[in-house]
Design a protein around this motif. Structure first.
Motif, mmCIF file in Angstrom:
data_model
loop_
_atom_site.group_PDB
_atom_site.id
_atom_site.type_symbol
_atom_site.label_atom_id
_atom_site.label_comp_id
_atom_site.label_asym_id
_atom_site.label_seq_id
_atom_site.Cartn_x
_atom_site.Cartn_y
_atom_site.Cartn_z
ATOM 1 N N ILE A 42 66.839 58.926 34.783
ATOM 2 C CA ILE A 42 66.640 58.937 36.448
ATOM 3 C C ILE A 42 65.065 59.034 36.578
ATOM 4 C CG2 ILE A 42 67.129 59.790 38.670
ATOM 5 C CD1 ILE A 42 69.361 58.141 37.232
ATOM 6 N N SER A 43 64.315 58.173 37.434
ATOM 7 C CA SER A 43 63.177 58.567 37.472
ATOM 8 C C SER A 43 62.829 59.398 38.862
ATOM 9 C CB SER A 43 62.279 57.201 37.658
ATOM 10 O OG SER A 43 63.018 56.339 38.789
ATOM 11 N N LEU A 44 61.581 59.731 38.913
ATOM 12 C CA LEU A 44 61.135 60.412 40.291
ATOM 13 C C LEU A 44 61.172 59.537 41.239
ATOM 14 C CD1 LEU A 44 58.091 62.341 38.754
ATOM 15 C CD2 LEU A 44 60.113 63.286 39.758
ATOM 16 N N LYS A 45 61.323 59.923 42.585
ATOM 17 C CA LYS A 45 61.064 59.243 43.808
ATOM 18 C C LYS A 45 59.698 58.764 43.949
ATOM 19 C CE LYS A 45 64.842 61.767 46.240
ATOM 20 N NZ LYS A 45 65.077 62.410 47.416
ATOM 21 N N LYS A 46 59.477 57.701 44.406
ATOM 22 C CA LYS A 46 58.120 57.133 44.611
ATOM 23 C C LYS A 46 57.028 58.206 45.394
ATOM 24 C CE LYS A 46 58.844 52.247 45.132
ATOM 25 N NZ LYS A 46 58.154 50.829 44.874
ATOM 26 N N TRP A 70 68.520 60.554 42.420
ATOM 27 C CA TRP A 70 69.722 61.186 42.201
ATOM 28 C C TRP A 70 70.565 61.796 43.239
ATOM 29 C CZ3 TRP A 70 73.049 60.287 38.320
ATOM 30 C CH2 TRP A 70 74.091 61.219 38.182
ATOM 31 N N ASP A 71 71.851 61.355 43.649
ATOM 32 C CA ASP A 71 72.503 62.239 44.594
ATOM 33 C C ASP A 71 73.717 63.129 43.881
ATOM 34 O OD1 ASP A 71 74.628 62.810 46.242
ATOM 35 O OD2 ASP A 71 74.381 61.081 47.374
ATOM 36 N N SER A 72 73.508 64.359 43.777
ATOM 37 C CA SER A 72 73.981 65.283 42.818
ATOM 38 C C SER A 72 75.540 65.501 43.680
ATOM 39 C CB SER A 72 73.515 66.909 42.809
ATOM 40 O OG SER A 72 73.310 67.398 44.056
ATOM 41 N N LYS A 79 68.738 54.234 45.017
ATOM 42 C CA LYS A 79 67.854 53.223 45.114
ATOM 43 C C LYS A 79 66.442 54.001 45.083
ATOM 44 C CE LYS A 79 67.053 49.164 47.976
ATOM 45 N NZ LYS A 79 67.456 48.628 49.231
ATOM 46 N N GLY A 80 65.862 53.328 44.227
ATOM 47 C CA GLY A 80 64.333 53.970 43.800
ATOM 48 C C GLY A 80 64.397 54.114 42.341
ATOM 49 N N THR A 81 65.510 54.151 41.739
ATOM 50 C CA THR A 81 65.265 54.317 39.847
ATOM 51 C C THR A 81 65.465 53.021 39.403
ATOM 52 O OG1 THR A 81 65.717 55.634 38.191
ATOM 53 C CG2 THR A 81 67.542 54.972 39.495
ATOM 54 N N ALA A 82 64.903 52.495 38.183
ATOM 55 C CA ALA A 82 65.264 51.270 37.824
ATOM 56 C C ALA A 82 66.587 51.119 37.426
ATOM 57 C CB ALA A 82 64.544 51.134 36.676
#
Length: 114
Positions: A42-46, A70-72, A79-82
Motif C-alpha cells: 500500500i502506498s502513501l496518499k498523494k 488503506w481503510d483499517s 483509491k490512490g494506491t496502484a
C-alpha cells in the motif's frame, strides 16, 4: 477456541519507496497470533508522497496509518494506491481460502493450531 482472520498493514516495515506490506493476521484465542505477508503493498496518499523515509519514521506509529491508502475498518486498499481493485480482490480470495481451512477443521472436529 475462536479463530479470527483479518488484514492489516505493517507500518513498522516501510520499503525504500515508503510503501508498506499488507499482512494476513490469524489469531487463535488471545495469545497466539500468526502474521503472513501477502506480497501486496500500500502506498502513501498523494499529499504525502514527498515525505522522505526518515521523516515518515519520525511520525508517531498511530498517526502513520492515516498517511496510507488503506481503510483499517474495512481492511481494504482505497483509491490512490496502484492496482487497489486487484489488491482487494486478492485479499478477498485469501480470506476466503483461510476461512475454508477453518471450516474444514471444524467439520472434522479437529482443533486447529497456528
Amino acid at each position: 477456541m475462536s479463530a479470527k482472520i483479518h488484514f492489516d498493514i505493517r507500518l513498522d516495515r516501510p520499503t525504500k519507496n515508503r510503501c508498506v506490506p499488507v499482512c494476513l493476521e490469524f489469531s487463535l484465542g488471545r495469545r497466539q497470533e500468526l502474521r503472513i505477508n501477502t506480497g501486496k503493498f500500500i502506498s502513501l496518499k498523494k499529499e504525502y508522497e514527498n515525505i522522505s523515509l526518515e521523516q515518515l519514521l519520525e511520525i508517531p506509529y498511530k498517526k502513520r496509518e492515516e498517511l496510507y491508502c488503506w481503510d483499517s475498518i474495512k481492511e481494504r486498499a482505497i483509491k490512490g494506491t496502484a492496482n487497489w481493485v486487484e489488491i482487494n480482490k486478492y485479499l478477498d480470495a485469501e480470506k476466503d481460502k483461510a476461512n475454508k481451512v477453518l471450516s474444514k477443521y471444524e467439520l472434522m472436529n479437529k482443533s486447529i493450531s497456528l
